[in-house]
Design a protein around this motif. Structure first.
Motif, PDB file in Angstrom:
ATOM      1  N   TYR A   1      17.640  35.636 -41.324  1.00 37.20           N
ATOM      2  CA  TYR A   1      16.815  36.506 -40.478  1.00 37.20           C
ATOM      3  C   TYR A   1      16.467  35.875 -39.135  1.00 37.20           C
ATOM      4  O   TYR A   1      16.240  36.597 -38.154  1.00 37.20           O
ATOM      5  N   TRP A   2      16.426  34.539 -39.060  1.00 39.60           N
ATOM      6  CA  TRP A   2      15.884  33.929 -37.855  1.00 39.60           C
ATOM      7  C   TRP A   2      16.792  32.867 -37.225  1.00 39.60           C
ATOM      8  O   TRP A   2      16.493  32.390 -36.130  1.00 39.60           O
TER       9      TRP A   2
ATOM     10  N   LYS B   1      18.569  33.716 -33.558  1.00 37.64           N
ATOM     11  CA  LYS B   1      18.380  35.138 -33.241  1.00 37.64           C
ATOM     12  C   LYS B   1      17.185  35.404 -32.340  1.00 37.64           C
ATOM     13  O   LYS B   1      17.034  36.514 -31.839  1.00 37.64           O
ATOM     14  N   ASP B   2      16.332  34.425 -32.166  1.00 36.48           N
ATOM     15  CA  ASP B   2      15.108  34.644 -31.388  1.00 36.48           C
ATOM     16  C   ASP B   2      14.721  33.322 -30.732  1.00 36.48           C
ATOM     17  O   ASP B   2      14.595  32.299 -31.410  1.00 36.48           O
TER      18      ASP B   2
ATOM     19  N   ASP C   1      11.965  32.342 -29.628  1.00 35.47           N
ATOM     20  CA  ASP C   1      10.669  31.810 -30.075  1.00 35.47           C
ATOM     21  C   ASP C   1      10.758  31.153 -31.455  1.00 35.47           C
ATOM     22  O   ASP C   1       9.911  30.334 -31.811  1.00 35.47           O
ATOM     23  N   MET C   2      11.759  31.542 -32.230  1.00 40.37           N
ATOM     24  CA  MET C   2      11.908  31.052 -33.608  1.00 40.37           C
ATOM     25  C   MET C   2      13.078  30.070 -33.645  1.00 40.37           C
ATOM     26  O   MET C   2      14.240  30.455 -33.770  1.00 40.37           O
TER      27      MET C   2
ATOM     28  N   LYS D   1       7.845  36.205 -37.911  1.00 39.33           N
ATOM     29  CA  LYS D   1       7.354  36.170 -36.534  1.00 39.33           C
ATOM     30  C   LYS D   1       6.169  37.114 -36.359  1.00 39.33           C
ATOM     31  O   LYS D   1       5.176  36.776 -35.696  1.00 39.33           O
ATOM     32  N   GLU D   2       6.259  38.273 -36.951  1.00 39.59           N
ATOM     33  CA  GLU D   2       5.161  39.238 -36.864  1.00 39.59           C
ATOM     34  C   GLU D   2       3.869  38.641 -37.438  1.00 39.59           C
ATOM     35  O   GLU D   2       2.776  38.825 -36.868  1.00 39.59           O
TER      36      GLU D   2
END
Length: 567
Positions: free
Chosen positions: A422-423, A426-427, A429-430, A512-513
Motif C-alpha cells: 500500500y505504501w 507510492k507517497d 510523505d510515506m 497515512k489517514e
C-alpha cells in the motif's frame, strides 16, 4: 587390596568400554536417523504432513533424547538426590568458570555443535540499513521453524478479559496462584511479599517527583511505591549450575542483547543478589535462549526439539538437586529470553511453561504461551557497540523532522508485505522501503531517517516483537506499532498511549489517514513524551535508577507480588 575404581581393573575397563560403545552406537543411530529424515523429505513436501511429522511425540530414549542427553551430560549428569543446598552458596566463580559435579564432561555429538552464523550476521528482525547490517548484505532472515506457526495451548486463559477474580494493583485482572503453586511451606520472603502487596495497594498519592513523569505511567503512585519496596526488599538467588556457553554467557551485541545485558548486570549485582536462597523472593535461571539456538539447533532440521529437551533436563536437574523449585512448582522462578524461540523451548516441561515468570521479547497473546498478568514483555534492544550502548541516542527537533513516516527492512511476516503493497514508493510523505536504495543512503542512512521522521513504523516481523520500537524511542521518533496480540514492554507500568501510536493490522491501508488525523499539538506531546520515556529504555554498564535493567527487574518483582494471596 585391588582398587576397583582403577581404569586398569577388568570390571572398570569393561564398564568404560561399555559406555564408549553406547556413545558410538547412539551417534551412529543419530546419523542414520538423520539420513532417513533427509530421504523422507521429498515425501513431506505437503505442509500438513510435514507439520504432523515435526510435531510427533518424542519416543522415550529416542534419537533426540539420546543425543541431547549426551550433549548435556557434562553439565547435568549425576545431580544429587533432592536435598536443600547449604545456606551459603559461593558466587565467586559465577559466570567465570564451568560448574562441575565431579564428572568429566562427555563431548556432544558434532551434529549438535554445528555453529550458527555469528551474531553479527544473524538477525531475525534486522533494523539497520547501514553497510554492516545483514539486510544490506542480502543474508536470508532467520525465522521460526515451520511448526512454530501453530499455537501451543497452555490450558490457561491468555487474555485479561478471560480471567475472573483478582485484579492487580493497577485494577487489571491477573492470574492468581493455582492450588498446586501455593508454597509447600512459608518463608520470611513470603511474609515480605504479603507486606509489600498491602503497601502497594495502599500506596500514598505520589507528589511531584522530578524523576517520574506521571503521564507516562498507568498509575505513578503504585509504580513509585512498588519500586521503592523492590529496592528495599527484593532478593534474587541465581543458580550457579550449568556450563558455558549456554549458561552465564551474556551476548551483548545485536538484537538479542536484552537477555545478555540483563544476565550480565544481574549476575554482577550486589544490591539484589543473595547467596542464601532461603532469603530469596525470586530465583533466576541464567541460561541464554540465543546460545541454545546457537549451540543445539541443527540448521535445516526444522525442529527445536533438542533445545526443548535440554531445557527440560535442566529444570528436572534443578528440581531434583534443590528444594526451592518444588516449594512453589517454579512460580517464584524466572528466565529471560529475547530469541523468537524462547517461549517455545518450554513446551516439554509443564511447570516451566505454566508457572514460571517468563520474561520474553516474543510476548504474543495469541499463541497460548505468554500469560498476561504473570509473564513480562521484554524490550528488544538492538545494540551495535556494547562498550558504548548510548551511542547515537537523540534526534532532531520537531521542526526539522520533514518525513511523515519511515520504515525500511525485510519483507517477512504477515504485516510488512501489506505495508509495502500500500505504501512502498507510492507517497512522498510515506517513506516505506524493503531496503534503502543506494541513491538514498548516500544522502541519509537508516539512523538519520529515524532521527528525521515524525513517526517510525514498527510492524511485526516473523513474531510480534521488533527492535524498531526501542530504536524509535532512542532516536526520539514516535513509534507506530503494528502487531495485533502484542503485549508492549513494561505494560504493567507504562501508559503507551502517551508516547506511541498503536494501529491494528487491518488498518494498514489507512495508515497515512490515521497519522494525519493526529492534531499537531497532540503530536508534539507524543514526541515530547518519547524523549521523557527514553531513560526507562537505556542500558548502562553500571545500572542507574529507573533504567531498563531496573524496569525489567521491577516487572518481574511486580508480577511475583501480584501472585501472592492476602489472607
Amino acid at each position: 587390596m585391588p582398587n576397583n575404581t582403577s581404569p586398569s581393573h577388568p570390571s572398570a575397563a569393561r564398564s568404560f568400554l561399555s559406555r564408549r560403545r553406547d556413545r558410538v552406537v547412539a551417534a551412529c543411530a543419530a546419523v542414520a536417523a538423520f539420513a532417513l529424515f533427509l530421504a523422507a523429505a521429498p515425501a513431506l513436501e505437503d505442509p500438513s504432513r510435514r507439520r504432523a511429522y515435526l510435531m510427533r511425540p518424542l519416543p522415550s530414549g529416542g534419537l533426540n533424547e539420546t543425543m541431547v542427553d549426551a550433549a548435556v551430560e557434562g553439565s547435568f549428569a549425576g545431580a544429587a538426590a533432592s536435598s536443600p543446598p547449604p545456606a551459603e552458596v559461593p558466587l565467586s566463580s559465577l559466570g567465570e568458570s564451568n560448574f562441575s559435579l565431579g564428572i568429566e564432561p562427555t563431548p556432544a555429538p558434532s551434529m549438535f555443535l554445528v555453529p550458527s552464523p555469528s551474531p553479527s550476521e544473524n538477525f531475525d528482525d534486522g533494523s539497520m540499513e547501514e553497510p554492516e547490517h545483514p539486510e544490506l548484505k542480502g543474508n536470508p532472515p532467520k525465522g521460526p521453524a515451520p511448526f512454530l506457526q501453530e499455537p501451543i495451548s497452555s490450558g490457561l486463559p491468555t487474555m485479561s478479559s478471560d480471567i475472573n477474580g483478582e485484579h492487580d494493583m493497577d485494577g487489571k485482572p491477573v492470574l492468581p496462584l493455582r492450588p498446586e503453586q501455593a508454597p509447600l511451606w512459608s518463608t520470611g520472603a513470603d511474609k515480605e511479599l504479603i507486606y509489600a502487596k498491602n503497601e502497594i495497594i495502599n500506596a500514598p498519592l505520589a507528589s511531584d517527583d522530578p524523576d517520574l513523569y506521571a503521564p507516562l505511567f498507568r498509575n505513578v503512585s503504585i509504580f513509585k511505591r512498588s519500586y521503592e519496596l523492590m529496592e528495599r526488599l527484593l532478593k534474587v538467588f541465581i543458580y550457579h549450575d550449568g556450563a558455558k556457553p549456554i549458561f552465564h554467557s551474556p551476548e551483548l551485541k545485536g538484537i538479542y542483547a536484552s537477555e545478555g545485558w540483563f544476565m550480565k548486570l544481574m549476575e554482577t549485582n550486589q544490591n539484589f543478589v543473595v547467596r542464601d536462597p532461603n532469603r530469596a523472593h525470586l530465583f533466576y535461571l541464567p541460561y541464554s535462549s540465543r546460545q541454545l539456538e546457537h549451540n543445539l539447533y541443527v540448521p535445516g532440521s526444522n525442529t527445536i526439539d533438542p533445545l526443548c529437551i535440554f531445557v527440560k533436563n535442566y529444570i528436572n536437574m534443578i528440581s531434583t538437586k534443590y528444594s526451592y523449585w518444588n516449594r512453589t512448582k517454579g512460580a517464584d522462578h524466572f528466565f529471560v529470553a529475547c530469541h523468537d524461540w524462547g517461549p517455545y523451548t518450554t513446551k516439554l516441561h509443564d511447570e516451566l511453561r505454566r508457572n514460571t515468570i517468563k520474561v520474553l521479547c516474543n510476548a504474543d497473546l495469541s499463541e497460548g504461551v505468554f500469560i498476561r498478568g504473570k509473564d513480562v514483555s521484554l524490550p528488544e534492544t538492538f545494540l551495535r557497540a556494547p562498550r558504548r550502548p548510548l551511542r547515537d541516542i537523540g534526534g532532531r527537533p520537531v521542526a526539522q523532522r520533514t518525513i511523515l513516516a519511515f520504515f525500511a527492512g525485510q519483507m517477512h511476516g504477515r504485516v510488512r508485505p501489506v505495508l509495502l503493497k500500500y505504501w512502498g514508493d507510492k507517497d512522498a510523505d510515506m517513506r516505506i522501503y524493503s531496503r534503502l536504495p543506494r541513491r538514498i543512503t548516500r544522502r541519509r542512512n537508516y539512523v538519520q531517517h529515524m532521527k528525521s521522521s515524525r513517526y517510525c513504523i514498527c510492524p511485526m516481523g516473523y513474531e510480534v516483537n521488533s527492535p524498531r520500537i526501542v530504536e524509535a524511542i532512542y532516536y526520539e521518533c514516535v513509534p507506530v506499532i503494528i502487531a495485533d496480540n502484542f503485549v508492549l514492554p513494561f505494560d504493567d507500568a507504562l501508559n503507551w498511549s502517551a508516547f506511541s501510536v498503536v494501529v491494528p493490522e487491518r488498518d494498514v491501508p489507512k495508515l497515512k489517514e490515521i497519522l494525519l488525523a493526529i492534531p499537531e499539538s497532540q503530536y508534539i506531546t507524543l514526541q515530547s513524551n518519547v524523549k521523557r520515556v527514553q531513560k526507562h529504555f537505556l542500558w548502562h554498564p553500571n545500572p542507574v535508577k529507573y533504567d531498563i535493567f531496573h524496569m525489567i527487574l521491577h516487572s518481574v518483582w511486580f508480577s511475583r507480588v501480584n501472585q501472592i494471596q492476602i489472607e
